[in-house]
Design a protein around this motif. Structure first.
Motif, short mmCIF file in Angstrom:
data_model
loop_
_atom_site.label_atom_id
_atom_site.label_comp_id
_atom_site.label_asym_id
_atom_site.label_seq_id
_atom_site.Cartn_x
_atom_site.Cartn_y
_atom_site.Cartn_z
N ALA A 172 0.85 -1.21 0.00
CA ALA A 172 0.00 0.00 0.00
C ALA A 172 0.88 1.25 0.00
CB ALA A 172 -0.92 -0.01 1.21
N ARG A 173 1.99 1.19 0.73
CA ARG A 173 2.91 2.33 0.77
C ARG A 173 3.55 2.54 -0.61
NH1 ARG A 173 6.75 1.23 5.31
NH2 ARG A 173 4.83 0.80 6.41
N VAL A 174 3.94 1.42 -1.25
CA VAL A 174 4.54 1.51 -2.60
C VAL A 174 3.53 2.13 -3.58
CG1 VAL A 174 5.34 0.06 -4.53
CG2 VAL A 174 6.12 -0.43 -2.22
N LEU A 175 2.25 1.84 -3.36
CA LEU A 175 1.22 2.40 -4.26
C LEU A 175 0.73 3.77 -3.78
CD1 LEU A 175 -0.91 -0.88 -4.84
CD2 LEU A 175 0.76 0.16 -6.41
N SER A 176 1.41 4.31 -2.77
CA SER A 176 1.08 5.63 -2.18
C SER A 176 -0.36 5.71 -1.67
CB SER A 176 1.29 6.76 -3.21
OG SER A 176 2.52 6.65 -3.83
N LEU A 177 -0.80 4.62 -1.03
CA LEU A 177 -2.18 4.62 -0.53
C LEU A 177 -2.28 5.10 0.91
CD1 LEU A 177 -3.39 1.17 -1.94
CD2 LEU A 177 -3.65 3.45 -2.94
N GLY A 178 -1.14 5.10 1.62
CA GLY A 178 -1.16 5.55 3.01
C GLY A 178 -1.41 4.42 3.98
N TYR A 179 -1.61 4.80 5.24
CA TYR A 179 -1.74 3.85 6.35
C TYR A 179 -3.15 3.94 6.93
CZ TYR A 179 -1.21 2.05 11.07
OH TYR A 179 -1.39 1.36 12.24
N PRO A 180 -3.78 2.85 7.40
CA PRO A 180 -3.32 1.48 7.33
C PRO A 180 -3.57 0.91 5.94
CG PRO A 180 -5.44 1.56 8.43
CD PRO A 180 -5.10 2.98 8.05
N GLY A 181 -2.58 0.19 5.43
CA GLY A 181 -2.58 -0.21 4.03
C GLY A 181 -3.63 -1.23 3.65
N GLY A 182 -3.89 -2.21 4.54
CA GLY A 182 -4.78 -3.32 4.18
C GLY A 182 -6.13 -2.87 3.63
N PRO A 183 -6.90 -2.11 4.44
CA PRO A 183 -8.23 -1.70 3.96
C PRO A 183 -8.17 -0.82 2.72
CG PRO A 183 -7.94 -1.21 6.31
CD PRO A 183 -6.64 -1.72 5.83
N LYS A 184 -7.13 0.03 2.64
CA LYS A 184 -7.02 0.94 1.47
C LYS A 184 -6.68 0.14 0.22
CE LYS A 184 -6.29 5.14 3.91
NZ LYS A 184 -5.46 6.18 4.43
N LEU A 185 -5.80 -0.83 0.36
CA LEU A 185 -5.45 -1.66 -0.81
C LEU A 185 -6.66 -2.49 -1.24
CD1 LEU A 185 -2.10 -3.33 -1.46
CD2 LEU A 185 -4.16 -4.62 -1.93
N GLU A 186 -7.40 -3.02 -0.27
CA GLU A 186 -8.60 -3.80 -0.62
C GLU A 186 -9.60 -2.95 -1.40
OE1 GLU A 186 -10.96 -5.42 2.63
OE2 GLU A 186 -12.49 -6.07 1.20
N ALA A 187 -9.79 -1.71 -0.96
CA ALA A 187 -10.75 -0.82 -1.63
C ALA A 187 -10.32 -0.56 -3.07
CB ALA A 187 -10.88 0.49 -0.86
N LEU A 188 -9.02 -0.30 -3.29
CA LEU A 188 -8.52 -0.04 -4.64
C LEU A 188 -8.63 -1.29 -5.51
CD1 LEU A 188 -7.06 1.92 -6.60
CD2 LEU A 188 -4.89 1.06 -5.68
N ALA A 189 -8.35 -2.45 -4.90
CA ALA A 189 -8.37 -3.71 -5.66
C ALA A 189 -9.75 -4.01 -6.25
CB ALA A 189 -7.92 -4.85 -4.75
N LYS A 190 -10.79 -3.47 -5.63
CA LYS A 190 -12.17 -3.72 -6.11
C LYS A 190 -12.34 -3.20 -7.54
CE LYS A 190 -14.89 -4.58 -2.09
NZ LYS A 190 -14.20 -4.39 -0.84
N ASP A 191 -11.55 -2.17 -7.92
CA ASP A 191 -11.64 -1.61 -9.28
C ASP A 191 -10.63 -2.24 -10.24
OD1 ASP A 191 -13.51 0.23 -8.33
OD2 ASP A 191 -11.94 1.62 -7.69
N GLY A 192 -9.88 -3.23 -9.77
CA GLY A 192 -8.82 -3.79 -10.62
C GLY A 192 -9.11 -5.20 -11.09
N ASN A 193 -8.25 -5.67 -12.01
CA ASN A 193 -8.35 -7.02 -12.54
C ASN A 193 -7.29 -7.89 -11.85
OD1 ASN A 193 -8.29 -9.37 -14.00
ND2 ASN A 193 -7.72 -8.40 -15.96
N ALA A 194 -7.76 -8.91 -11.09
CA ALA A 194 -6.85 -9.75 -10.31
C ALA A 194 -5.98 -10.63 -11.19
CB ALA A 194 -7.65 -10.60 -9.33
N GLU A 195 -6.37 -10.75 -12.48
CA GLU A 195 -5.57 -11.61 -13.38
C GLU A 195 -4.67 -10.79 -14.30
OE1 GLU A 195 -8.50 -14.13 -15.17
OE2 GLU A 195 -8.97 -14.97 -13.19
N ALA A 196 -4.64 -9.47 -14.09
CA ALA A 196 -3.86 -8.61 -14.99
C ALA A 196 -2.37 -8.91 -14.89
CB ALA A 196 -4.13 -7.15 -14.65
N LEU A 197 -1.89 -9.20 -13.68
CA LEU A 197 -0.45 -9.42 -13.47
C LEU A 197 -0.26 -10.72 -12.70
CD1 LEU A 197 0.06 -5.77 -12.32
CD2 LEU A 197 1.06 -6.70 -14.41
N GLU A 198 0.80 -11.44 -13.04
CA GLU A 198 1.05 -12.74 -12.39
C GLU A 198 2.15 -12.57 -11.34
OE1 GLU A 198 -0.67 -15.57 -13.00
OE2 GLU A 198 0.57 -16.72 -11.60
N PHE A 199 1.78 -12.50 -10.08
CA PHE A 199 2.77 -12.41 -9.01
C PHE A 199 2.94 -13.80 -8.37
CE2 PHE A 199 1.23 -7.84 -8.88
CZ PHE A 199 2.35 -7.34 -9.54
#
Ligand code: KG4
Ligand code: ZN
Length: 337
Positions: A172-199
């Motif tokens: 979340a910090r790398v994506l400049s979402l701020g703290y606490p990262g978990g809930p902020k990253l989850e909210a952003l992920a709702k608009d994204g494609n989970a299969e776009a990148l293979e990690f």
């Protein structure tokens, strides 16, 4: 006869107190979160956390008693988180609980923070009984635990490096979402494609239930650096969704495997990351596929709270696990002997 426990939790950045009746009935659950304060620094600053616990603990305990409609005299015991956690933060709750125990002549019950997280499931689900396999995923811990009964917990798997919540916070910090990262990253992920990148999804050869999140974290950081060097556009929502999918895939797969291989029919989630809806949904489909029953607490009982400490404290109290005034805060304590 009913048993009324006042529980206190101050292991990180939440000052919390609760009154719990007979282990599973929450009469009050007051949480003073310092998130707004630590957001300015991009993470929890231990010294500031301790100072704010001192500032808040009186009002939080008062609030818990008032909400429960009881007084100190009605209590049977005082339960407190004594570790693991930030030692200065823990010390505030432990010292306060010791003071109350001494002044009121009530037993003092030491509670392990991670046991508390697992026990939150008993509060949310009165029908739940051990044994079950629980994934505990928080900012400091990622364990797969076999809850053998109300007091004994066996670690089946653990992270070799970062905790799952810590990985969410770092990305979340790398994506400049701020703290606490978990809930902020989850909210952003709702608009994204989970299969776009293979990690990467990492498994360990010597313990198939263990985790490692440093590989996925590095893969995301490298992806972001390369994009920056090439000056190419990044779809942050796709990065968030693909990262989240990689982490939750591994959490679900290993937890399910641990239950199946240990002949346990019930699985549960606990800790801050357990409030992640992608994890909950995915775990439900894994559980269905393997004929397992899944339990998880509501979000307010996933992140740090004192009700879970009251529940764990009740079973410790029934077992005669009472501390004296030499009880100290401990930064790191094993879950089982
Ligand atoms: O259990 P908790 O409140 O505190 C610890 O004992 O660590 O967990 C906090 C962690 C943080 O890393 C936070 O980012 C993560 O849980 N978290 C989440 C979500 N909500 C909290 N991670 C992913 N998705 C969420 N919705
Ligand atoms: Zn916690």
């Amino acid at each position: 006869m009913d048993t009324l426990i006042l529980a206190i939790e101050s292991s990180c950045d939440e000052t919390a107190a609760a009154v719990v009746k007979n282990g599973r009935q929450v009469l009050s659950n007051v949480i003073n979160s310092q998130i707004d304060i630590h957001t300015r620094y991009g993470g929890v600053v231990p010294e500031i956390a301790s100072r704010n616990h001192i500032k808040n603990i009186d009002a939080v305990v008062d609030g818990a008693l008032t909400d429960a409609g009881c007084t100190f005299n009605d209590l049977d015991a005082i339960a407190v988180t004594y570790g693991p956690g930030l030692v200065g933060a823990l010390l505030v709750g432990v010292s306060y609980a010791k003071g109350l125990s001494y002044a009121l002549h009530k037993p003092l019950i030491p509670v392990h923070h991670i046991k508390g997280h697992i026990m939150a499931n008993f509060i949310a689900h009165p029908e739940l009984e051990p044994p079950f396999v629980c994934l505990v995923a928080s900012g400091g811990h990622s364990h797969i635990v076999l809850a053998e009964d109300y007091l004994n917990f066996k670690i089946l798997g653990r992270t070799r490096d970062d905790a799952a919540g810590e990985a969410f916070d770092k990305i979340a910090r790398v994506l400049s979402l701020g703290y606490p990262g978990g809930p902020k990253l989850e909210a952003l992920a709702k608009d994204g494609n989970a299969e776009a990148l293979e990690f990467p999804r990492v498994s360990m050869k010597d313990n198939e239930f263990d985790f490692s999140f440093s590989g996925v974290k590095t893969a995301v950081i490298n992806y972001m650096h390369k994009a920056e060097q090439k000056n190419s556009a990044v779809n942050k929502a796709d990065v968030a969704a693909s990262f989240q999918a990689a982490v939750t895939d591994v959490l679900c797969k290993h937890t399910t495997m641990a239950a199946v291989k240990n002949g346990v029919q019930t699985v549960a989630l606990a800790g801050g990351v357990a409030s992640n809806s992608n994890l909950r949904e995915k775990m439900l489909s894994y559980a269905d596929k393997h004929g397992l029953k899944l339990y998880y607490p509501p979000p307010v009982l996933c992140t740090d709270n004192a009700a879970m400490i009251g529940c764990a404290g009740y079973y410790e109290f029934l077992n005669g696990n009472v501390a004296d005034l030499s009880l100290n805060a401990v930064a790191s304590i094993p879950l089982s002997d």
